[in-house]
Each structure stands twice: as C-alpha cells, then as structure tokens.
Design an enzyme around this catalytic site. Structure first.
Site, PDB file in Angstrom:
ATOM      1  N   SER A  16       0.840  -1.213   0.000  1.00 23.50           N
ATOM      2  CA  SER A  16       0.000   0.000   0.000  1.00 23.50           C
ATOM      3  C   SER A  16       0.870   1.256   0.000  1.00 23.50           C
ATOM      4  O   SER A  16       0.551   2.226  -0.685  1.00 23.50           O
ATOM      5  CB  SER A  16      -0.930   0.014   1.211  1.00 23.50           C
ATOM      6  OG  SER A  16      -1.843  -1.061   1.123  1.00 23.50           O
ATOM      7  N   ASP A  89      -5.436  -1.040  -5.139  1.00 22.66           N
ATOM      8  CA  ASP A  89      -4.806  -1.640  -3.961  1.00 22.66           C
ATOM      9  C   ASP A  89      -5.647  -2.839  -3.520  1.00 22.66           C
ATOM     10  O   ASP A  89      -6.850  -2.894  -3.807  1.00 22.66           O
ATOM     11  CB  ASP A  89      -4.711  -0.603  -2.831  1.00 22.66           C
ATOM     12  CG  ASP A  89      -3.753  -1.055  -1.731  1.00 22.66           C
ATOM     13  OD1 ASP A  89      -2.782  -1.773  -2.024  1.00 22.66           O
ATOM     14  OD2 ASP A  89      -3.989  -0.686  -0.555  1.00 22.66           O
ATOM     15  N   GLU A  90      -5.044  -3.794  -2.846  1.00 20.39           N
ATOM     16  CA  GLU A  90      -5.745  -5.018  -2.413  1.00 20.39           C
ATOM     17  C   GLU A  90      -6.394  -5.721  -3.612  1.00 20.39           C
ATOM     18  O   GLU A  90      -7.530  -6.227  -3.518  1.00 20.39           O
ATOM     19  CB  GLU A  90      -6.805  -4.698  -1.340  1.00 20.39           C
ATOM     20  CG  GLU A  90      -6.299  -3.938  -0.129  1.00 20.39           C
ATOM     21  CD  GLU A  90      -5.529  -4.797   0.874  1.00 20.39           C
ATOM     22  OE1 GLU A  90      -5.332  -6.014   0.618  1.00 20.39           O
ATOM     23  OE2 GLU A  90      -5.110  -4.244   1.906  1.00 20.39           O
ATOM     24  N   CYS A 147      12.873 -16.354   9.770  1.00 16.74           N
ATOM     25  CA  CYS A 147      14.102 -17.145   9.665  1.00 16.74           C
ATOM     26  C   CYS A 147      15.122 -16.507   8.728  1.00 16.74           C
ATOM     27  O   CYS A 147      16.241 -16.996   8.598  1.00 16.74           O
ATOM     28  CB  CYS A 147      13.780 -18.552   9.174  1.00 16.74           C
ATOM     29  SG  CYS A 147      13.297 -18.569   7.436  1.00 16.74           S
TER      30      CYS A 147
HETATM   31 ZN   LIG Z   1      10.986 -18.965   7.448  1.00 11.52          ZN
END
Ligand SMILES: [Zn+2]
Length: 193
Positions: A16, A89-90, A147
């Site tokens: 956005s 948008d969206e 991660c």
């Molecule tokens: Zn991950």
C-alpha cells in the site's frame, strides 16, 4: 502502449505504501490517478474510502463492490478529466471478471495492481490468479520471514494458533497474520497438531 501491471507481495511488504508513493509521483507530474480498492477490505472500520499503509501514508480512494464494473467507474471519473493511471490496492479481492475489465482498460491508461498473491492456505486468490494470467508485467515486492528466508505465505493465527482452514476473508475476527516462508508456515501448522 499502456500496460497491466501486478506488483505482489505478502502482508506488510509495503504494497500500500508503494501504491501511494506511486500515486504521489504521477500527481507531481500533473497526471490524473484513479485510486481504487475492492470493497471487501474492511480494515478501516467505517472509513472505507481510504487506502492506508502501515507506515502512515493515507489517501482517499474509490471503492468497488464485487458486482460493480471497473469500466463504468472509469468512464464516470474520466468524464471529469482524463485519467492517466489506474492504481488498484488489495487487488487480490477483485473478481476474475473485474481483472478482465482492468485488462480492457489497460488499452487506455496504465493499470497498476498491488496485492497479495497467496491466501493463508497457500493458494492464489481469485483476483491474483487472473492477474497472473493477464498482466503484462509481474513484479514481486519482497519481504523477509522470521528465519531470514523470503516470505511467501500469509499465515493466519486464531487465538495464537496457526490455522489453514476457515473462510478466505475473515471479517471482524480476532485473527492475526504473519508473513512467512513455506517451511516456517509448515512448522507453525504442525505445532498445533
Ligand atoms: Zn521462514
């Protein structure tokens, strides 16, 4: 020749914000922008006619219901002054038919769609699927999983538990979302089982 663009990313990947910065850039150059979002997005709670980014940028927009036509909206606004750019948008919440309408409009003005690619079950949204099929340009807005890998899934948490079933669009629920890579999403799902 104008084009149909799809710029996709996970939640909180600044889609956005990028849509609003793009609008600002075009308007600075004197161009007219039609900013639209599908009506199904109720994040604004009563202030539906705004696009809001998580970093604080906001702009007024038109909303469009699933049974309304982008072509009719375009004609109406275009009559007040010629539109150079359409920004949606969206866009994942558009119907396939509405994306077909945007493809038609891309002959007259550039159409930039911003949205999610995948839902919380790791499947394409209806609008995103049609955009992948019809867009002249696909661009990924990348963001990072916890991660460190690239995130791709919009994981849904209900009462703190990661879930992969339920309605596609959950309105008024106490759910939350985290963008994750596929493998962290699988780990989060298996912790619940
Ligand atoms: Zn991950």
């Amino acid at each position: 020749m104008p084009k149909l663009y799809f710029k996709y990313g996970t939640m909180a990947s600044s889609k956005s914000a990028q849509a609003l910065m793009c609008k600002f850039n075009y308007e600075q150059k004197g161009m007219k922008v039609l900013l639209v979002k599908p009506e199904v997005d109720n994040r604004d709670d009563g202030e539906e006619r705004m696009v809001r980014s998580r970093i604080g940028l906001t702009a007024k927009c038109y909303t469009i219901a699933p049974d309304q036509s982008f072509i009719e909206l375009f004609e109406k606004v275009n009559a007040e002054g010629e539109i150079d750019i359409v920004i949606v948008d969206e866009a994942q919440f558009c119907t396939a038919e509405q994306i077909d309408q945007l493809k038609q409009l891309s002959q007259r003005a550039s159409v930039l769609c911003y949205g999610l690619l995948l839902d919380f079950t790791c499947h394409l949204f209806e609008g995103s699927k049609r955009l992948v099929e019809l867009a002249d340009s696909l661009q990924e807005i990348k963001s990072v999983c916890r991660c460190g890998r690239k995130s791709s899934v919009n994981a849904r948490f209900v009462d703190g538990k990661c879930v992969d079933s339920g309605p596609t669009i959950m309105i008024g629920g106490d759910e939350s979302y985290e963008s994750m890579c596929y493998w962290c999403w699988q780990d989060a799902l298996h912790k619940n089982k």
